[in-house]
Design a protein around this motif. Structure first.
Motif, PDB file in Angstrom:
ATOM      1  N   ARG A 161     -13.975 -44.005 -94.272  1.00 30.24           N
ATOM      2  CA  ARG A 161     -12.765 -43.351 -94.760  1.00 30.24           C
ATOM      3  C   ARG A 161     -12.656 -43.475 -96.279  1.00 30.24           C
ATOM      4  O   ARG A 161     -13.035 -44.478 -96.865  1.00 30.24           O
ATOM      5  CB  ARG A 161     -11.541 -43.984 -94.090  1.00 30.24           C
ATOM      6  N   ILE A 191     -15.600 -43.493 -88.411  1.00 26.83           N
ATOM      7  CA  ILE A 191     -14.157 -43.518 -88.636  1.00 26.83           C
ATOM      8  C   ILE A 191     -13.711 -44.893 -89.128  1.00 26.83           C
ATOM      9  O   ILE A 191     -12.810 -45.011 -89.955  1.00 26.83           O
ATOM     10  CB  ILE A 191     -13.419 -43.092 -87.353  1.00 26.83           C
ATOM     11  N   VAL A 227      -8.571 -36.903 -85.870  1.00 27.07           N
ATOM     12  CA  VAL A 227      -9.554 -37.964 -86.061  1.00 27.07           C
ATOM     13  C   VAL A 227      -9.280 -39.102 -85.083  1.00 27.07           C
ATOM     14  O   VAL A 227     -10.191 -39.658 -84.468  1.00 27.07           O
ATOM     15  CB  VAL A 227      -9.527 -38.462 -87.519  1.00 27.07           C
ATOM     16  N   VAL A 274     -14.614 -34.292 -88.767  1.00 20.27           N
ATOM     17  CA  VAL A 274     -14.203 -35.685 -88.943  1.00 20.27           C
ATOM     18  C   VAL A 274     -14.586 -36.207 -90.335  1.00 20.27           C
ATOM     19  O   VAL A 274     -13.732 -36.728 -91.054  1.00 20.27           O
ATOM     20  CB  VAL A 274     -14.741 -36.582 -87.808  1.00 20.27           C
TER      21      VAL A 274
END
Lengths: 187, 609
Positions: free
Chosen positions: B240, B236, B253, B154
């Motif tokens: 990013r 997340i 993801v 991730v």
């Protein structure tokens, strides 16, 4: 990832989000216990529940949320002495609440609703789980107090104080649901 | 070594905790003593491992040493406390593959028992074996993909240096070994596990001290799962890279994001259900004792309120891997990306309102049946969307039938059967007939083993070159897939047929008429088990002398392939900027990652020692 992602300001927002997610997750424990109270006992409530005491400790806990909020505002403005004074008041009120539940309420309830009965199960599980959260809250506030006394917080960076106080509000809000469920609902 | 230090600290902690309980007058080996002893063990274990170091120092105003991401290099770092998401990912991967193989071996014991109508084990031992297989596989299914591949990839896929909370990440891994220790110790104690992995009362409340260990192991695992979920969500949302908008997020993801939402919210319910059982046992409360004012079916409601969403925690990352791999190896844009994301979120939304379909035969109120039947069948709409997206992506693609792609296609086949047979469980009239039979066992394994475990293996093959810097043998990989896929279908399809003939589940012996089909199932099971030998051999030889992998051996677009294999300590040697969709294969002038403006891409790193 840019440089911005590593700055303190950015990280504090990460932590704030993490704390809120943690509180969402923790509320589910209480949701399950509150639902269980109604599943097991409907709105049944023994007449012996000590209403006066319930009202007093509830008021004390809500009052402590107010002092906690003032403490946070104080440290956000760099007023360290007010912060420490208000935080200490909050901790004291929290301890009074805890003493009210554990040393007065529980021994009484052991007589009319021991944990081996339906209402007693709900009562002791809910107040016990909440008292555990109050205890951890007091512990974290105490850590924030110690760090504050050392001068560990500044106007820009007082995340530890903010987190402990937000968590304290969370513990209070939980009680706002626990109190009516155990003391007020039904007859 | 963190392990040894942690264990030593943990044992001291247990002695202190249980000693305290002895001092306040508890009997030796009583439940309060063991429970409190374990809490002390857990805290001390984490202290020994080094998880508390940084936090506790800050709290108590001690000077904070700068924590290195890992204390040592080479293989040793995988045995030590580390906050690097790649190290933690490998720790998870190795731990959970080991657990998968252990629970798989237990499944072989189960099939050995059912080879003959009377079996070889006494029912008590059989129950313990079955419960161990169940709980370990549940743990593997919940955490294997998220913990290992999620942790490793991730941050890479979103262009981050690490997770948002690296230390919390380490904590969630180091909570896992105590779970394994408790389960192994508990299964060896007299009495063993009697209740299956679902630990229904009253059986679970009346069993011996081994059941207590089972409950606290399950609780600890829940804690690890919640912490992991929280960390992924923040990562997340917040970590990013510039340009990695929500609409450009790789679908894997997205799937981890959805599964994390579920574990964050719902795991607390199973924790509470187990805690209630503990309170009933240790303190003598009456949650599940109807004669004292509790509720008999209450446990099942709370338990399934988590455990149904839990199957989506298992399968949603599987869906993510499926769509990810299919898009890359069809060399086509993911068909209907937005619908795929919507489908995953739709599953999240519906997952909380379907739990009672596990309870049609439990004796719950009748009026609950129809609404739960409906809501359960609603879930086939988003699930169907996932399948349409996958098929639309394969359609007219330039398929590259690599090992990961084969496993993904196997997933597609298996899960179609798993999904279609699920309809009969969702419909109350048929479920009443099928509920306690091997039909359910077959259906469940078709979805989770044929779905998630196939996806997990696909993911391992897919990212093996990235993690290790080595290439595995495609020939052996395909051999593994071939044996496993055929044996899998010969194993679980007859299981459902046996169920239709009346083969009950959770039984150590069965009527002799069912011997033939059970023998067939067992033999297929042994073949399936042996296919993992090929897998282990392939991985072991590739690690030792596989060809060195290039940074991007399959010429793929996503970010993890745009750095060396394995990636350097902070993942990228250049500032990542995303400027396009990850799956736009064959679209003119489309890039996913903007050309590096800073330092050039490193050459392939030397292979791991």
């Amino acid at each position: 990832m840019t440089v911005a992602a590593t700055t303190l300001k950015y990280q504090i927002v990460n932590r704030r989000l993490g704390l809120w997610l943690f509180m969402v997750s923790e509320s589910m424990i209480f949701l399950a216990l509150l639902a269980s109270r109604f599943y097991m006992q409907g709105t049944n409530r023994p007449a012996e529940v000590n209403q006066t005491l319930g009202l007093i400790i509830t008021s004390i806990l809500l009052l402590s949320s107010f002092t906690a909020n003032r403490a946070e505002v104080a440290i956000a403005h760099g007023d360290r002495s007010s912060f420490l004074r208000l935080l200490l008041t909050t901790i004291g009120l929290g301890l009074v609440f805890l003493a009210g539940v554990v040393t007065i309420e529980w021994p009484e309830a052991l007589h009319f609703a021991p944990p081996s009965t339906g209402y007693g199960t709900a009562f002791f599980a809910l107040t016990g789980m909440h008292a555990f959260h109050v205890l951890t809250g007091v512990f974290i506030l105490a850590l924030a107090f110690l760090k504050g006394r050392r001068g560990g917080y500044t106007v820009d960076d007082h995340w530890g104080a903010e987190a402990s106080i937000v968590y304290w509000h969370f513990v209070d809000v939980i009680w706002v649901f626990v109190y009516p469920t155990l003391y007020l609902v039904g007859s | 070594m963190s392990w040894i230090k942690g264990l030593l600290f943990g044992i001291v902690g247990f002695v202190i905790g249980s000693g305290l309980m002895l001092l306040v007058g508890q009997r030796r080996a009583s439940e309060p003593m063991v429970t409190v002893g374990y809490i002390f063990f857990l805290v001390a274990w984490l202290l020994g491992v080094g998880v508390w170091d940084h936090w506790a120092r800050g709290w108590f105003g001690l000077e904070n040493k700068p924590t290195p991401t890992f204390k040592s290099h080479g293989v040793a770092r995988y045995f030590a406390f580390s906050t690097d998401h790649k190290v933690i990912g490998v720790q998870y991967l190795v731990t959970f593959v080991a657990l998968l193989l252990l629970a798989g071996a237990l499944a072989m014991v189960i099939r050995l028992q059912l080879l003959q109508p009377t079996g070889i084990l006494d029912p008590q031992t059989y129950n313990t074996v079955m419960s161990m297989h169940g709980i370990i596989m549940i743990a593997v299914a919940v955490a294997a993909v998220i913990g290992s591949l999620g942790n490793y990839f991730v941050p890479l896929l979103i262009g981050a240096e690490d997770m948002a909370f690296p230390r919390l990440n380490a904590l969630s891994y180091w909570l896992v070994p105590p779970v394994a220790i408790l389960l192994v110790v508990g299964s060896l104690l007299p009495g063993g596990f009697t209740s299956g992995w679902r630990v229904y009362p009253p059986l679970a409340e009346r069993g011996g001290i081994s059941m207590l260990l089972f409950l606290i192991a399950f609780l600890t695992f829940g804690l690890s799962s919640i912490i992991g979920g929280l960390n992924f969500i923040v990562t997340i949302i917040r970590m990013r890279a510039p340009g990695m908008t929500w609409g450009r997020l790789p679908i894997f993801v997205w799937s981890i994001f959805c599964a994390s939402l579920l574990s964050l919210i719902f795991t607390q319910f199973v924790a509470t259900a187990l805690l209630m059982e503990l309170l009933d046992r240790v303190v003598g409360m009456a949650f599940f004792a109807p004669d004292q004012g509790g509720g008999a079916i209450l446990y099942q409601h709370i338990f399934w309120f988590y455990s149904h969403p839990a199957v989506y925690v298992m399968i949603i990352p599987g869906f993510g891997l499926l769509m990810e791999i299919v898009a890359h190896f069809s060399r086509k844009p993911l068909f209907g990306y937005k619908y795929a994301v919507g489908a995953l979120l739709g599953i999240v939304g519906l997952s909380g309102i379907v739990w009672a379909h596990h309870m049609f035969t439990s004796g719950m109120q009748d009026f609950l049946t129809a609404p739960f039947m409906l809501s359960t069948e609603l879930i086939s709409i988003p699930t169907g969307l996932v399948f349409l997206v996958t098929l639309g992506t394969i359609w007219q693609g330039k398929l590259r039938l690599t090992t990961p792609m084969l496993f993904a296609l196997g997933f597609l086949f298996n899960f179609t059967i798993g999904g279609l047979t699920g309809i009969f469980n969702a419909d109350a009239p048929t479920d009443l007939q099928l509920h306690n039979t091997y039909w359910i066992v077959g259906h469940f394994h078709y979805t989770i083993m044929g779905g998630e475990i196939f996806a997990f293996l696909a993911g391992i093959y897919y990212w093996f070159p990235k993690i290790t810097g080595r290439l595995y043998s495609e020939r052996l990989g395909k051999l593994h897939f071939g044996i496993m896929f055929v044996a899998f279908n010969l194993l679980y399809a007859p299981m459902m047929i046996a169920g239709l003939y009346g083969m009950n589940r959770h039984v150590a012996t069965y009527p002799p008429e069912l011997n033939g089909i059970n023998m067939f199932i067992s033999i297929a099971g042994f073949v399936l088990g042996s296919s993992f030998l090929v897998f282990i051999y392939n991985m072991a030889t590739a690690l030792r002398r596989g060809a060195v992998a290039a940074a991007n051996p399959w010429q793929l677009r996503t970010l993890e392939w745009q750095t060396s294999s394995p990636p350097p300590e902070h993942n990228f040697s250049y500032a990542v900027r995303v400027n396009g969709h990850p799956y736009d294969y064959g679209v003119d002038d489309s890039t996913h990652v903007a050309p590096a403006t800073g330092a050039p891409m490193p050459a392939a790193a030397p292979a791991a020692e």
